[in-house]
Motif scaffolding. Structure first.
Motif, PDB file in Angstrom:
ATOM      1  N   ILE A 147      16.655 -35.742 -29.083  1.00  0.00           N
ATOM      2  CA  ILE A 147      15.304 -36.355 -29.701  1.00  0.00           C
ATOM      3  C   ILE A 147      15.358 -35.883 -31.123  1.00  0.00           C
ATOM      4  CG2 ILE A 147      12.650 -36.479 -29.548  1.00  0.00           C
ATOM      5  CD1 ILE A 147      13.114 -35.561 -26.558  1.00  0.00           C
ATOM      6  N   ALA A 148      15.582 -37.118 -31.768  1.00  0.00           N
ATOM      7  CA  ALA A 148      15.302 -36.875 -33.226  1.00  0.00           C
ATOM      8  C   ALA A 148      14.367 -37.942 -33.789  1.00  0.00           C
ATOM      9  CB  ALA A 148      16.419 -36.950 -33.942  1.00  0.00           C
ATOM     10  N   THR A 149      13.053 -38.216 -33.398  1.00  0.00           N
ATOM     11  CA  THR A 149      12.028 -39.009 -33.824  1.00  0.00           C
ATOM     12  C   THR A 149      11.482 -38.920 -34.922  1.00  0.00           C
ATOM     13  OG1 THR A 149      10.911 -38.056 -32.173  1.00  0.00           O
ATOM     14  CG2 THR A 149      12.024 -40.090 -31.400  1.00  0.00           C
ATOM     15  N   GLY A 150      11.427 -37.627 -35.636  1.00  0.00           N
ATOM     16  CA  GLY A 150      10.891 -37.406 -36.753  1.00  0.00           C
ATOM     17  C   GLY A 150       9.511 -37.341 -36.721  1.00  0.00           C
ATOM     18  N   ALA A 151       8.849 -37.693 -37.902  1.00  0.00           N
ATOM     19  CA  ALA A 151       7.390 -37.619 -38.121  1.00  0.00           C
ATOM     20  C   ALA A 151       6.592 -38.446 -38.825  1.00  0.00           C
ATOM     21  CB  ALA A 151       6.991 -36.209 -38.701  1.00  0.00           C
ATOM     22  N   ARG A 152       5.405 -38.785 -39.054  1.00  0.00           N
ATOM     23  CA  ARG A 152       4.853 -39.647 -39.857  1.00  0.00           C
ATOM     24  C   ARG A 152       3.546 -38.771 -40.521  1.00  0.00           C
ATOM     25  NH1 ARG A 152       3.051 -39.932 -34.695  1.00  0.00           N
ATOM     26  NH2 ARG A 152       0.832 -39.914 -34.245  1.00  0.00           N
ATOM     27  N   ALA A 153       3.079 -39.496 -41.761  1.00  0.00           N
ATOM     28  CA  ALA A 153       1.933 -38.984 -42.575  1.00  0.00           C
ATOM     29  C   ALA A 153       0.927 -38.647 -41.659  1.00  0.00           C
ATOM     30  CB  ALA A 153       1.636 -39.869 -43.595  1.00  0.00           C
ATOM     31  N   ARG A 154       0.144 -37.624 -42.090  1.00  0.00           N
ATOM     32  CA  ARG A 154      -1.206 -37.083 -41.290  1.00  0.00           C
ATOM     33  C   ARG A 154      -2.352 -37.727 -41.886  1.00  0.00           C
ATOM     34  NH1 ARG A 154      -2.603 -33.012 -37.979  1.00  0.00           N
ATOM     35  NH2 ARG A 154      -0.561 -32.138 -38.141  1.00  0.00           N
ATOM     36  N   ASP A 155      -3.036 -38.591 -41.314  1.00  0.00           N
ATOM     37  CA  ASP A 155      -4.452 -39.066 -41.898  1.00  0.00           C
ATOM     38  C   ASP A 155      -5.441 -37.903 -41.981  1.00  0.00           C
ATOM     39  OD1 ASP A 155      -4.092 -41.969 -42.523  1.00  0.00           O
ATOM     40  OD2 ASP A 155      -4.166 -42.401 -40.502  1.00  0.00           O
ATOM     41  N   LEU A 156      -6.473 -38.344 -42.770  1.00  0.00           N
ATOM     42  CA  LEU A 156      -7.782 -37.533 -42.899  1.00  0.00           C
ATOM     43  C   LEU A 156      -8.493 -37.980 -41.673  1.00  0.00           C
ATOM     44  CD1 LEU A 156      -8.589 -37.901 -46.657  1.00  0.00           C
ATOM     45  CD2 LEU A 156      -8.145 -35.712 -45.619  1.00  0.00           C
ATOM     46  N   PRO A 157      -8.973 -37.291 -40.751  1.00  0.00           N
ATOM     47  CA  PRO A 157      -9.747 -37.536 -39.751  1.00  0.00           C
ATOM     48  C   PRO A 157     -11.099 -38.256 -39.834  1.00  0.00           C
ATOM     49  CG  PRO A 157     -10.266 -35.361 -40.166  1.00  0.00           C
ATOM     50  CD  PRO A 157      -9.295 -35.684 -41.170  1.00  0.00           C
ATOM     51  N   PHE A 158     -11.499 -38.413 -41.249  1.00  0.00           N
ATOM     52  CA  PHE A 158     -12.650 -39.352 -41.520  1.00  0.00           C
ATOM     53  C   PHE A 158     -12.437 -40.630 -42.440  1.00  0.00           C
ATOM     54  CE2 PHE A 158     -12.385 -35.726 -43.999  1.00  0.00           C
ATOM     55  CZ  PHE A 158     -12.176 -36.064 -45.335  1.00  0.00           C
ATOM     56  N   ALA A 159     -11.122 -40.571 -42.756  1.00  0.00           N
ATOM     57  CA  ALA A 159     -10.684 -41.984 -43.339  1.00  0.00           C
ATOM     58  C   ALA A 159      -9.262 -42.231 -43.455  1.00  0.00           C
ATOM     59  CB  ALA A 159     -10.986 -41.470 -44.989  1.00  0.00           C
ATOM     60  N   LYS A 160      -9.141 -43.210 -42.584  1.00  0.00           N
ATOM     61  CA  LYS A 160      -7.798 -43.958 -42.176  1.00  0.00           C
ATOM     62  C   LYS A 160      -7.270 -44.560 -43.582  1.00  0.00           C
ATOM     63  CE  LYS A 160      -7.973 -42.993 -37.905  1.00  0.00           C
ATOM     64  NZ  LYS A 160      -6.835 -41.982 -37.520  1.00  0.00           N
ATOM     65  N   THR A 161      -5.895 -44.571 -43.659  1.00  0.00           N
ATOM     66  CA  THR A 161      -5.339 -45.066 -44.890  1.00  0.00           C
ATOM     67  C   THR A 161      -5.240 -46.520 -44.530  1.00  0.00           C
ATOM     68  OG1 THR A 161      -3.354 -44.800 -43.831  1.00  0.00           O
ATOM     69  CG2 THR A 161      -3.788 -43.203 -45.548  1.00  0.00           C
ATOM     70  N   ASP A 162      -5.513 -47.228 -45.702  1.00  0.00           N
ATOM     71  CA  ASP A 162      -5.385 -48.933 -45.496  1.00  0.00           C
ATOM     72  C   ASP A 162      -4.323 -49.472 -46.051  1.00  0.00           C
ATOM     73  OD1 ASP A 162      -6.296 -48.751 -48.261  1.00  0.00           O
ATOM     74  OD2 ASP A 162      -8.299 -49.491 -47.886  1.00  0.00           O
ATOM     75  N   GLY A 163      -3.712 -48.886 -46.968  1.00  0.00           N
ATOM     76  CA  GLY A 163      -2.615 -49.401 -47.811  1.00  0.00           C
ATOM     77  C   GLY A 163      -2.941 -50.202 -48.981  1.00  0.00           C
ATOM     78  N   LYS A 164      -4.336 -50.500 -49.116  1.00  0.00           N
ATOM     79  CA  LYS A 164      -4.680 -51.059 -50.539  1.00  0.00           C
ATOM     80  C   LYS A 164      -5.359 -50.046 -51.494  1.00  0.00           C
ATOM     81  CE  LYS A 164      -6.144 -55.229 -47.695  1.00  0.00           C
ATOM     82  NZ  LYS A 164      -7.064 -56.096 -47.100  1.00  0.00           N
ATOM     83  N   LYS A 165      -6.080 -49.485 -50.991  1.00  0.00           N
ATOM     84  CA  LYS A 165      -6.718 -48.174 -52.085  1.00  0.00           C
ATOM     85  C   LYS A 165      -6.617 -46.827 -51.354  1.00  0.00           C
ATOM     86  CE  LYS A 165      -8.711 -51.229 -54.772  1.00  0.00           C
ATOM     87  NZ  LYS A 165      -8.277 -51.571 -56.276  1.00  0.00           N
ATOM     88  N   ILE A 166      -6.274 -46.610 -50.188  1.00  0.00           N
ATOM     89  CA  ILE A 166      -6.086 -45.226 -49.817  1.00  0.00           C
ATOM     90  C   ILE A 166      -4.656 -45.514 -49.052  1.00  0.00           C
ATOM     91  CG2 ILE A 166      -7.014 -43.521 -48.140  1.00  0.00           C
ATOM     92  CD1 ILE A 166      -9.734 -44.732 -48.050  1.00  0.00           C
ATOM     93  N   TRP A 167      -3.943 -44.485 -49.528  1.00  0.00           N
ATOM     94  CA  TRP A 167      -2.343 -44.778 -49.273  1.00  0.00           C
ATOM     95  C   TRP A 167      -1.870 -43.525 -48.684  1.00  0.00           C
ATOM     96  CZ3 TRP A 167      -0.658 -46.067 -55.178  1.00  0.00           C
ATOM     97  CH2 TRP A 167      -0.993 -47.423 -55.487  1.00  0.00           C
TER      98      TRP A 167
END
Length: 466
Positions: A140-160
């Motif tokens: 298993i070498a599935t890696g990881a992803r960025a952690r979001d703030l629990p109160f603010a999801k990233t939207d790709g527009k202003k929050i990256w």
């Protein structure tokens, strides 16, 4: 009938594809299962394309400071879309390189989402089609992803996240970077050098908290001098995207809460392992409290025939750690003699900001906490002829030794090209080199590496150029 292999690797990042290659070299019939692009996050969305971006900002910095070198350059500017295009081209080139390596080593590549469905069994799904694979061993070498703030999801527009920050459609004017680890500081450095006003917020009491105290203090001064605002011991308790940008509620050390406006925000507060929907529960594979898969020093899980490496396991979460683990794990799997467990104390850390930061082993504080009586050497860039000639005279190299044995406990660097220099100390630690052997080593002149020698000499009261 299911396709049968000696090894199936789930995930093709630096750990996964290197493991597959080493397994093929040892005569194993090998397959890789990948749901996105060969090369994983590091090659496609992390280590490599970010360095391409940072190279552009480095050159832009030198162009805007051409006068420091007796040169003239007028009407200097940049095209953000072309900078991003170059970065993506670099990633695409390396992605193609991994494809070539798979073909060269006769490694089967199965595209789709892989899920463990039993011991030695893995299901691959893509576009509604399902394929069942079997193997003696599954890695298993599935890696990881960025952690979001629990109160603010990233939207790709202003929050990256880092992925959005690598392919911006517009240049931030006033950028908030939440988190001061390697990813946060690298993006802060890139966007600051390209002209954005940058604010870094770090919850702990100093930026780059995993580094030596003196390195953190130096970086705070250096980044502040470049025009960044550094807020340590500070948290973001609310983050909202607006029509114009981002509104953040920042809680300072003194408890005061301040609302501030930014054009964009980058969330760089760590990672989350990719452990969902891959069948860990089916086989009862143990996970650590932070959900990373539990392994020994050879990549073994608690389930016979199931192995794991890289960011899906315990830290440090670095591509080169994954690649080293890959080789160790495959060689242990193959039953080779003389295979050494991964020594995490010999894994270097590098941050490719301006200035760069690199380290290996224990900080001075950690060494003292561990009970060592230490000897510490420190040598500044300003004392090195090559650094002065390059116009890169800011920074230092610090070495920490055990007074009783001369063991090199740790090395810490900040300044130009230290991410290349650190490997000398990594080799030294791996070979269990003492201070006496380092002192007797000839370093070429004029080079930045001479500072490594001087730092060792300095720990024992023998520096020659300061």
């Amino acid at each position: 009938m299911a396709d049968t292999y000696d090894l199936i690797v789930l995930g093709s990042g630096p750990g996964g594809y290197v493991a597959a290659i080493r397994a093929a070299q040892l005569g194993m019939k090998t397959a890789i299962v990948e749901r996105e692009r060969l090369g994983g996050i590091c090659l496609n969305w992390g280590c490599i394309p970010t360095k391409a971006l940072l190279r552009s900002s480095e050159i832009y910095h030198y162009m805007t400071h051409a006068g420091d070198y007796g040169l003239e350059a007028d009407d200097i500017g940049f095209d953000l879309s072309k900078i991003v295009k170059r970065s993506r081209k670099v990633a695409d080139q390396l992605n193609g390189g991994v494809k070539g390596l798979m073909k060269k080593h006769k490694i089967d590549v199965h595209e789709g989402l892989g899920t463990l469905i039993g011991k030695g069994k893995l299901k691959v799904e893509k576009d509604g089609a399902k394929t069942e694979l079997t193997a003696k061993n599954i890695l298993i070498a599935t890696g990881a992803r960025a952690r979001d703030l629990p109160f603010a999801k990233t939207d790709g527009k202003k929050i990256w996240t880092y992925r959005h920050a690598m392919v911006p459609e517009e240049m931030p004017t006033d950028l908030l970077v939440i988190g001061s680890g390697a990813i946060g500081v690298e993006f802060a450095s890139f966007y600051s050098d390209m002209g954005a006003k940058v604010t870094i917020v770090e919850m702990l009491d100093r930026i780059m908290p995993v580094e030596d105290d003196e390195v953190s203090a130096f970086m705070q001064k250096a980044l502040t001098k470049q025009g960044m605002t550094i807020l340590s011991g500070t948290g973001v308790q609310k983050l909202e995207a607006t029509a114009k940008g981002v509104t953040a509620e920042i809680k300072h050390k003194d408890g005061k809460v301040e609302a501030k406006e930014f054009s964009h925000a980058i969330v760089a507060i760590g990672i989350v392992p990719n452990v969902e929907n891959i069948g860990l529960e089916t086989l009862g594979i143990k996970q650590l409290p932070n959900r990373h898969i539990e392994t020994d020093g050879y990549g073994r899980t608690n389930v016979d025939g199931i192995w794991a490496i890289g960011d899906v396991t315990a830290g440090p979460w670095l591509a080169h750690k994954a690649m080293h683990e890959a080789v160790v794990t495959i060689e242990a799997m193959a039953g080779l003699k003389g295979v050494h467990a991964v020594d995490k104390g010999n894994i270097p850390g590098c941050t490719y900001s301006r200035p760069q930061v690199a380290s290996v082993g224990m900080t001075e504080a950690k060494a003292k906490e561990a009970g060592y009586k230490v000897k510490v050497g420190k040598f500044p860039f300003i004392g090195n002829g090559k650094a002065i000639a390059l116009g890169e005279a800011e920074g230092f190299i610090k070495t920490v030794f055990d007074e009783a044995t001369g063991e090199l406990l740790g090395a810490h660097m900040v300044g130009a090209e230290v991410t290349e220099l650190i490997q000398g100390y990594v080799i030294g630690r791996t070979l269990e080199t003492t201070e006496a052997e380092l002192m007797q080593t000839t370093f070429p002149h004029p080079t930045l590496s001479e500072m490594m020698h001087e730092s060792v000499l300095g720990a024992y009261g023998r520096p020659l150029h300061i």
